[in-house]
Design a protein around this motif. Sequence first.
Motif, PDB file in Angstrom:
ATOM      1  N   CYS A 197       0.844  -1.191   0.000  1.00 50.90           N
ATOM      2  CA  CYS A 197       0.000   0.000   0.000  1.00 50.90           C
ATOM      3  C   CYS A 197       0.886   1.250   0.000  1.00 50.90           C
ATOM      4  CB  CYS A 197      -0.899   0.003   1.234  1.00 50.90           C
ATOM      5  SG  CYS A 197      -1.838   1.530   1.417  1.00 50.90           S
ATOM      6  N   CYS A 200       0.178   3.036   3.699  1.00 52.47           N
ATOM      7  CA  CYS A 200       0.537   2.439   4.995  1.00 52.47           C
ATOM      8  C   CYS A 200       1.568   1.322   4.869  1.00 52.47           C
ATOM      9  CB  CYS A 200      -0.719   1.934   5.707  1.00 52.47           C
ATOM     10  SG  CYS A 200      -1.462   0.504   4.933  1.00 52.47           S
ATOM     11  N   CYS A 215      -5.726  -2.927  -0.191  1.00 51.95           N
ATOM     12  CA  CYS A 215      -4.953  -2.823   1.039  1.00 51.95           C
ATOM     13  C   CYS A 215      -5.855  -3.352   2.149  1.00 51.95           C
ATOM     14  CB  CYS A 215      -4.568  -1.367   1.321  1.00 51.95           C
ATOM     15  SG  CYS A 215      -4.000  -1.137   3.015  1.00 51.95           S
ATOM     16  N   CYS A 221      -5.351   2.709   7.765  1.00 54.28           N
ATOM     17  CA  CYS A 221      -4.770   3.222   6.527  1.00 54.28           C
ATOM     18  C   CYS A 221      -5.438   4.574   6.255  1.00 54.28           C
ATOM     19  CB  CYS A 221      -5.038   2.203   5.415  1.00 54.28           C
ATOM     20  SG  CYS A 221      -4.385   2.685   3.812  1.00 54.28           S
ATOM     21  N   GLN A 224      -8.013   5.289   3.448  1.00 50.80           N
ATOM     22  CA  GLN A 224      -9.236   4.505   3.657  1.00 50.80           C
ATOM     23  C   GLN A 224     -10.093   5.140   4.744  1.00 50.80           C
ATOM     24  OE1 GLN A 224      -9.183   0.143   3.557  1.00 50.80           O
ATOM     25  NE2 GLN A 224      -6.989   0.224   3.205  1.00 50.80           N
TER      26      GLN A 224
HETATM   27 ZN   LIG Z   1      -3.024   0.988   3.247  1.00 52.82          ZN
END
Ligand SMILES: [Zn+2]
Length: 458
Positions: A197, A200, A215, A221, A224
């Motif tokens: 990702c 993250c 991810c 994250c 997100q």
């Molecule tokens: Zn992520």
Amino acid sequence: QDGRIVSKRRVGCFAYSIVGEELKISSQYESLKKMRSWGFKVPDYSVISGSLSDVFNYLDKWDKDRFNLPYEIDGIVIKVNSFDHQFNLGYTAKAPRWAVAFKFNSEQIKTKLLSVEYQVGRTGAITPVANLKPVLLSGTTVKRASLHNSDQIKKFSLRLGDTVLIEKGGEIIPKIVSVDDNNSRVKREIIKFILQCPSCGTQLIRIKGEAQHYCPNSNFCDPQNIGKIQHFVSRKAMNIDGLGNERIALFYRQKIISNIADLYSISPESLRELDGMGDRSIKKLFDSIESSKNRPFHKVLFGLGIRHVGETVALKLTNTFKSIDEIISLNIESLISVNEIGEKIAKSIVDYFQDSDNIDVLNKLKDAGLIFSIQEKSKSVNNRLSNKKIIVTGTFSSSRDELKDKILFLGGTISSSISKNIDFIICGENPGPTKIEKANQLGLKIISEVDFYEMIQT
Ligand SMILES: [Zn+2]
């Protein structure tokens, strides 16, 4: 999202047809003239053609001249002029037999692929985006093109520095149509899709049968988390005003909110220090957050942002199960037993509620007073369709019998013949063309399946 921004765009509207009972007109061309006389904006370039070759000449002319118009067009509609003829020709299941749309080829242009970056969506889906050498295409400067997923990169064996042909289709973001193949290309390496990702660093996963990489670090994250809050406040979910995407990202970075539940415990003091947040906008925001507590169950469920649970699925769930606790207690088998809910959706729902972080957020939302069940139906609610005459046409995501049962249960009457006495028509896919035509002539209200379920639930 933001009405104030939209109001600044100079949006125009051209009228193309009118519906009414006593218009005293008998052709398409007369209807345009009538609308113009009423003051509507009507395209100045409509003509009556005497022959097919006239029509083709007209298309050829505008294929070139369209670039001189003060607005963009993507095609031309050719209609049979006489309403009598239109009526006799009628409709197929999908379209009228008396009109056809001619689409011009979309404009294409070559440019250079500079780099690829990866965006993380609210469900963790990774979307590769191509950064391009800026070029002018259909009136706007294009700098980026969507690449959708890793298959797209593979399909073109994309390499940085490639010359690509781009096109603006129906979408806002242009797409890559083809790549200039040349010998020097093969020396450069094909772009490798990322494994981690970009935000993250978590190892990405690809679910079997899906094109997208994800991810899986769904609660820690940043993009997100921000995306989830943006989805939650959106108009179709909790409809919280005064929280645009930028502001949400700012609140998140300033650690004012880190998840959707935090919205209900923001302190006004923490906002006063922020740029652009005066007392008035703070009050407006709090009012809007407060009124979101009245949003019905299906909007709240949709707002949670469970992967694959869109508006329709959320409605289906809340129509079948009466509370969030009931839904949480379900296993995959009992979820699949609901019409139109397949394994993919069922698994996603079960996974969501197995995550203790999600349950924490849910409990905070409950404490804040959000609606997590179908409100006890009073007698009047059960009779909310009494005296209503309803026509059902087309096919539906649930069975037609289920829909009819619901109407009867709520006191409505189902009718099969169209008349002025009909209150509304629930229209599914592939409706009876004559029914719809007649309904339009009588000016009857036509609603979708989703509209109907919203109508009986809210
Ligand atoms: Zn992520």
